[in-house]
Write an enzyme that holds these catalytic residues in place. Sequence first.
Site, PDB file in Angstrom:
ATOM      1  N   LEU A  77       0.863  -1.177   0.000  1.00  0.00           N
ATOM      2  CA  LEU A  77       0.000   0.000   0.000  1.00  0.00           C
ATOM      3  C   LEU A  77       0.899   1.226   0.000  1.00  0.00           C
ATOM      4  CD1 LEU A  77      -2.663  -0.957   2.727  1.00  0.00           C
ATOM      5  CD2 LEU A  77      -2.967  -0.995   0.240  1.00  0.00           C
ATOM      6  N   ASP A  78       0.536   2.240  -0.760  1.00  0.00           N
ATOM      7  CA  ASP A  78       1.299   3.488  -0.751  1.00  0.00           C
ATOM      8  C   ASP A  78       1.296   4.083   0.661  1.00  0.00           C
ATOM      9  OD1 ASP A  78       1.801   3.234  -3.427  1.00  0.00           O
ATOM     10  OD2 ASP A  78       0.219   4.619  -4.062  1.00  0.00           O
ATOM     11  N   PRO A  79       2.299   4.890   1.001  1.00  0.00           N
ATOM     12  CA  PRO A  79       2.395   5.433   2.365  1.00  0.00           C
ATOM     13  C   PRO A  79       1.122   6.077   2.894  1.00  0.00           C
ATOM     14  CG  PRO A  79       4.421   5.864   1.189  1.00  0.00           C
ATOM     15  CD  PRO A  79       3.477   5.254   0.187  1.00  0.00           C
ATOM     16  N   LYS A  80       0.406   6.850   2.063  1.00  0.00           N
ATOM     17  CA  LYS A  80      -0.787   7.546   2.540  1.00  0.00           C
ATOM     18  C   LYS A  80      -2.031   6.660   2.596  1.00  0.00           C
ATOM     19  CE  LYS A  80       0.638  12.188   1.112  1.00  0.00           C
ATOM     20  NZ  LYS A  80       0.284  13.382   0.300  1.00  0.00           N
ATOM     21  N   VAL A  81      -1.967   5.480   1.996  1.00  0.00           N
ATOM     22  CA  VAL A  81      -3.121   4.572   1.967  1.00  0.00           C
ATOM     23  C   VAL A  81      -3.200   3.799   3.276  1.00  0.00           C
ATOM     24  CG1 VAL A  81      -4.194   2.630   0.768  1.00  0.00           C
ATOM     25  CG2 VAL A  81      -2.975   4.393  -0.533  1.00  0.00           C
TER      26      VAL A  81
END
EC number: 5.4.99.25
Length: 338
Positions: A77-81
């Site tokens: 998952l991307d950091p902000k997700v």
Amino acid sequence: MSSAGKLPSEIERTLVRKSGAWTNPVYGCAPEKRPILEYIEKGVVNIDKPSGPTSHEVAAWVKAILGVNTAGHAGSLDPKVTGLLPTLLGKATKAVPALRLSGKEYVCHLKLHRAMPPKLVRKVCEEFTGPIYQMPPIKSAVKRVIRVRTIYYIEVLEIEGMSVLFRVGCEAGTYIRKLCHDIGLALGCGGHMQALRRTKAGPFTEKTLVTLHELKDAYVFWKEDGDESELRRVIRPMESAVSHLPKIILRDSAVDAVCSGASLAVPGITSLDSSLAEGELAALFTLKGELVALAKAEMNTEEILKASAGIAASPIRVLMEAGTYPKGWTKKEESVRL
């Protein structure tokens, strides 16, 4: 069960019996009854990833908290997700590919670049169900070639001005950011992904989510007070990570050979998934519910049920240690019939 609005992993599977079988209570044990150290080493934690850290960092924290040698997550998952990041521990990491390739569900906040009629937004979103073409983003770990990915379902939950909240079930490897961009293009107004949360990953849902703080507390309770109960709650047996795969149940006498790398012969099978297809990835289990290996099916269900000999499946990854079950024992008087 209808497959509408469901991931492939949520479709109910049934077993068909090929022959009767016995299991010896002396060997192996039900996954939930493993000694605590083995339970951890063959476990999976359904971590609720917070916004900020990378998936790799979260997996590293899980590894440090529990003191295991390895930990692997099932899909970045991307950091902000935020949301589901199933993390397999120790020996269970061999099952990561089976979970990583499973379908995923997300809840997404799409920000349109201008307000559009709600009816049109819903109609356009529905048109994205089924196979779609995607080009990976420039900042991507994979080769940038057009790929086909399947959108199993899209459900618009809320529309307020330029904000659209929707739920999407999709094939592994689908780029939701790109999906938002394409929906905006199809609407003629443009759009981008504002926020994203993963709500399902294969057989895992939000019902079993665990925060890093809960995991740490459970570990401390066990270490300082000797109370295993909370740790056994937040960690699940590795078998739960492959519960979405078609199953083949082995006789006790066939287990050790598979653990040593041998192919699974038809006589070693007691029951199997009713819709197993040749070439499909299957999970091999003992009669006690222990995961033995991941294997490629060499026959389909009908062929296995009719056959009396031949190779039914070839192991790809073995997760049970050789010697857990003896070689070809037959003393039924010491066994429990299933």
